[in-house]
Design a protein around this motif. Sequence first.
Motif, PDB file in Angstrom:
ATOM      1  N   ILE B  17       0.854  -1.195   0.000  1.00 26.26           N
ATOM      2  CA  ILE B  17       0.000   0.000   0.000  1.00 26.26           C
ATOM      3  C   ILE B  17       0.886   1.239   0.000  1.00 26.26           C
ATOM      4  N   GLY B  18       0.357   2.308  -0.565  1.00 27.78           N
ATOM      5  CA  GLY B  18       1.118   3.571  -0.562  1.00 27.78           C
ATOM      6  C   GLY B  18       0.171   4.733  -0.675  1.00 27.78           C
ATOM      7  N   GLN B  19       0.579   5.860  -0.137  1.00 25.95           N
ATOM      8  CA  GLN B  19      -0.247   7.057  -0.246  1.00 25.95           C
ATOM      9  C   GLN B  19       0.645   8.286  -0.163  1.00 25.95           C
ATOM     10  N   THR B  20       0.101   9.394  -0.635  1.00 26.65           N
ATOM     11  CA  THR B  20       0.771  10.686  -0.432  1.00 26.65           C
ATOM     12  C   THR B  20       0.160  11.336   0.792  1.00 26.65           C
ATOM     13  N   ASP B  21       0.608  12.539   1.083  1.00 22.73           N
ATOM     14  CA  ASP B  21      -0.094  13.371   2.052  1.00 22.73           C
ATOM     15  C   ASP B  21      -1.434  13.773   1.437  1.00 22.73           C
ATOM     16  N   TYR B  22      -2.413  14.045   2.300  1.00 21.60           N
ATOM     17  CA  TYR B  22      -3.731  14.495   1.839  1.00 21.60           C
ATOM     18  C   TYR B  22      -3.887  15.962   2.240  1.00 21.60           C
ATOM     19  N   SER B  23      -4.344  16.788   1.309  1.00 24.31           N
ATOM     20  CA  SER B  23      -4.373  18.230   1.583  1.00 24.31           C
ATOM     21  C   SER B  23      -5.422  18.930   0.730  1.00 24.31           C
ATOM     22  N   LYS B  24      -5.544  20.240   0.966  1.00 22.59           N
ATOM     23  CA  LYS B  24      -6.415  21.067   0.130  1.00 22.59           C
ATOM     24  C   LYS B  24      -5.694  21.561  -1.116  1.00 22.59           C
ATOM     25  N   ALA B  25      -4.388  21.549  -1.076  1.00 22.03           N
ATOM     26  CA  ALA B  25      -3.599  22.066  -2.206  1.00 22.03           C
ATOM     27  C   ALA B  25      -2.258  21.355  -2.229  1.00 22.03           C
ATOM     28  N   MET B 187      -6.866  14.919   7.085  1.00 22.82           N
ATOM     29  CA  MET B 187      -6.974  16.363   6.896  1.00 22.82           C
ATOM     30  C   MET B 187      -7.583  17.033   8.131  1.00 22.82           C
ATOM     31  N   MET B 188      -8.444  16.324   8.839  1.00 25.71           N
ATOM     32  CA  MET B 188      -9.126  16.899  10.003  1.00 25.71           C
ATOM     33  C   MET B 188      -8.499  16.449  11.325  1.00 25.71           C
ATOM     34  N   ARG B 189      -7.209  16.079  11.284  1.00 25.55           N
ATOM     35  CA  ARG B 189      -6.566  15.525  12.487  1.00 25.55           C
ATOM     36  C   ARG B 189      -6.611  16.501  13.662  1.00 25.55           C
ATOM     37  N   ASP B 190      -6.535  17.807  13.380  1.00 20.76           N
ATOM     38  CA  ASP B 190      -6.454  18.801  14.461  1.00 20.76           C
ATOM     39  C   ASP B 190      -7.767  19.550  14.662  1.00 20.76           C
ATOM     40  N   VAL B 191      -8.830  19.074  14.043  1.00 24.85           N
ATOM     41  CA  VAL B 191     -10.093  19.805  14.131  1.00 24.85           C
ATOM     42  C   VAL B 191     -11.128  18.941  14.832  1.00 24.85           C
TER      43      VAL B 191
END
Lengths: 146, 387
Positions: B17-25, B187-191
Amino acid sequence: MASDNAKTQKPLPDRADLDNAAFWAATAEDRLQVKLCAACSRHHWPPRLGCPYCGSDRVAWSAVDPAGEVFSWTVIYRSQTPGFEAEVPYAVVLIALKSAPGVRMVGNLVNCALEGLRAGLPVEAVFTPAADNSVKLVNWQPTERS
Amino acid sequence: MTVDLRELSDKACIVGIGQTDYSKASGRSVQTLALQAARAAIADAGLKPHDIDAILPYILGPTADEIASQLGISDLRYSSIIKMGGATFVACLETAALLIHNGVARNVLVFCARNGRSGTRVTGRVNTIPGQSFRRDFESPYGFSVPGQWYAVLARRHMIEFGTTREDAGRFAVAMRKHANLNPAAMMRDVPMTMDDYMNSKPIFEPFHLLDCCLESDGAGAYIVSAAEQAKDMPQKPVFISGVAQAKPTGSDDLFNRPDFFEIGLTKAAPRAFAMAGMKPSDMDGAMIYDCFSYVALLEIEEAGFCARGEVGDFVKDGRIELNGAFPINPHGGLLSEAHIAGINHVIEGVRQLRRQAGARQMRKAARLAVTGWGDLGDGALAVLRS
């Protein structure tokens, strides 16, 4: 392809669509048509070239009583359709036709406060000219004010 | 002649498995994102790029050709697009298992890459949904033109027939956020989000409010499927594809005229997938449920068979679906609070949980998990994965 209308930018049906043109010819005369299968005698919607129930190709447009009841709905506060931005909130209703069991049509609720929306609300079709008068859309209003 | 799908059970494994960072931009092209996730998955599997001989890309984004060329794969034996919308990445497990079991390919790369927030957002993606002439002629003229609006009509009817409430959907959304708060990649880790936040969020497509809706995200994910026989010699603990099936609902080009209004692809796919695995929904330790909208996840929980239709409101009560509950759902936070990578992130999370690599959000018991997908006008797929 949505044909933009200079007055509203609202998307309009493609009246030149070879398969659906007859529907708009009927609404121009305030008549509602859905497809009826000659093989299994069932109405269907949206209009297909073969019966979704029995597979027969003996399907044809058939006039139906433009009356039904509210089956479900959504009230849209954030429109993502061009030309509708200023109309929010507005209701999109799913109408179950009385005379064509199993047929459910999408339209806007008109002449009714949003608070009046309820499942089973009896409604009738309102044939509403688009802003450029090129076509009449099918909207729905309560048949009895409650 | 029909094939006994039991024969396919446990023959293929997710090995990387692999992934990038997830973001708005992301600040990167979708090609860059795809290659980063693909290389990560290939490395995780202990493979080299030239070991990949089949690629299943998403309908939107980089093609198999482009990715093969940039990975130095000179003999791509098979590629195809599985067109199931958000059910694609569960359905691809079936295709990959079939390719491997039948000797067509040895190592299958599946990936999704999108700038779904900074690039093409949802209004730019709906043109791949079936029944375009129906949408154009009979829906869009009424200001009804995106999936959330369509699904809201399903949800409203569920509320009418079964008494499902906003609080029921809120319990799902709040659970997703709690999980995301434990996930450093979310993305919502801190919210944080409370039930009050949920109830007070503004209406979007009523009954959907803002906090019923998934994120729109930039990022990529990828996984590799190989033969079980080969997987035992690979670096990661293999995750077996015990059962998998995909299905289209009756009339998959229109959401509103099914004889059974709540029938979705999962209604048919789930029993087939569980039968292939020789397991029942109650054998699962938890599930990854495709949650483009909270209410859609509720519909899927019922149609996948985790509770009877109309009973999901009770099912999600009392923390059952939270990490420490009896049936955890989406410990990564799902599309609602981790990211919207079209559900490939649900497959990836299932693998992480089964490998016990999920850190602070690791499920206590995770030996058998179901992963669902929902796409377009109710397409569905379900996989039963086991360690």
